[in-house]
Enzyme design. Structure first.
Site, PDB file in Angstrom:
ATOM      1  N   GLY A  47     -24.780  28.405 -16.569  1.00 58.37           N
ATOM      2  CA  GLY A  47     -26.140  28.742 -16.999  1.00 58.37           C
ATOM      3  C   GLY A  47     -26.125  29.928 -17.957  1.00 58.37           C
ATOM      4  O   GLY A  47     -26.795  29.920 -18.997  1.00 58.37           O
ATOM      5  N   HIS A  48     -25.340  30.971 -17.609  1.00 60.29           N
ATOM      6  CA  HIS A  48     -25.229  32.128 -18.508  1.00 60.29           C
ATOM      7  C   HIS A  48     -24.567  31.716 -19.826  1.00 60.29           C
ATOM      8  O   HIS A  48     -25.001  32.099 -20.912  1.00 60.29           O
ATOM      9  CB  HIS A  48     -24.351  33.221 -17.884  1.00 60.29           C
TER      10      HIS A  48
END
Ligand code: PAF
Length: 287
Positions: A47-48
């Protein structure tokens, strides 16, 4: 970038203080380059990294900050055991970031520092704020500091923390901060569980049950869009989650923009937080 380049690129340089961060960003600015900032607390996951790649597509340079911000953790929360995986994080950033900003707490909150940012209004009313009082005060304060320290053109935050994203957008608008805030879509495991640094806390049986949160939310959204009474749907799905062993903090329908009361004529957002054992999961989807 080819896979080979991605694996051979060295980990990005690390700035440990504001002077080093500003020196590097200043060089880029002098060369006419645009800068993106992705604030994180480390323990990076896909996600990051998707935010970093999004930043890279929109700017010439990407700075990733890694700072476990103490002021956004309440008493009894997981500050001390929050996962710290700095070396693995820097390695993961090698293909996609230009600089890691990794300040110590003393650099972010020097002795005597006493300014904090609080918001009022629907973006901070209820939901996370009801269960984590003071959380958004800590988030807004540290994000304001990071934006002022780095001075990026854009800053990116995951939609997974939807209320946080709205709080940050509100703050930036209210304080006329010269930065564009962008949200990145939630990245999910194949079974629907939203990626989170805290998923690693889940025991095997909890991990197996965790996707039921997203499944219940999808059922809610489908039924509400089909015209079922939202209150009835939410009560039914909350009961199903409790039956599956979740302790539900909230399962709520809100206006997607303001997070105030929902209006069927406007985009709405379904937001949820629930505990499985000691692990608290949050998620949200568009309705
Ligand atoms: O979402 C997070 O990881 C944090 O809340 C943030 C935005 C980096 C502020 O500490």
């Amino acid at each position: 970038m080819s896979d080979q380049t991605a694996t051979t690129r060295p980990a990005p340089p690390i700035a440990e203080d504001v002077a080093a961060l500003r020196a590097r960003v200043g060089q880029w600015r002098a060369a006419g380059e645009h800068v993106a900032l992705v604030p994180t607390m480390g323990a990076l996951h896909e996600g990051h990294l998707s935010l970093v790649r999004q930043g890279r597509a929109k700017a010439d340079r990407v700075v990733v900050s890694i700072f476990v911000n103490p002021t956004q953790f309440g008493p009894g929360e997981d500050l001390a055991r929050y996962p710290r995986t700095f070396e693995a994080d820097c390695a993961a950033l090698a293909p996609c970031a230009d600089l890691v900003f990794a300040p110590q707490a003393q650099a972010m909150y020097p002795p005597g520092s006493s300014s904090m940012i609080s918001l009022e209004g629907p973006a901070t009313a209820g939901l996370e704020d009801a269960f984590r009082p003071g959380h958004f005060r800590g988030v807004a304060t540290v994000v304001a500091k990071l934006l002022l320290q780095c001075g990026p053109d854009i800053a990116l935050f995951g939609e997974k923390d939807y209320q946080q994203l709205k709080v940050i957008m509100r703050m930036v608008a209210d304080l006329f901060m010269p930065v564009t805030i962008l949200g990145g879509e939630t990245v999910r495991e194949a079974d629907g569980l939203a990626l989170s640094s805290r998923n690693r806390y889940l025991a095997a049986d909890e991990r197996a049950r965790a996707p039921q949160l997203y499944a219940a939310m999808q059922r809610c959204a489908k039924a509400i869009v089909a015209g079922d009474d939202p209150a009835t749907v939410l009560t039914r799905e909350e009961a199903a989650l409790v039956q599956a062993g979740f302790a539900v903090d909230y399962l709520a329908l809100r206006d997607a923009e303001s997070l105030g009361e929902p209006d069927p004529a406007r985009p709405r957002r379904l937001l949820a937080a629930a505990k499985l054992g000691a692990t608290r999961l949050i998620d949200n989807i568009a309705v």
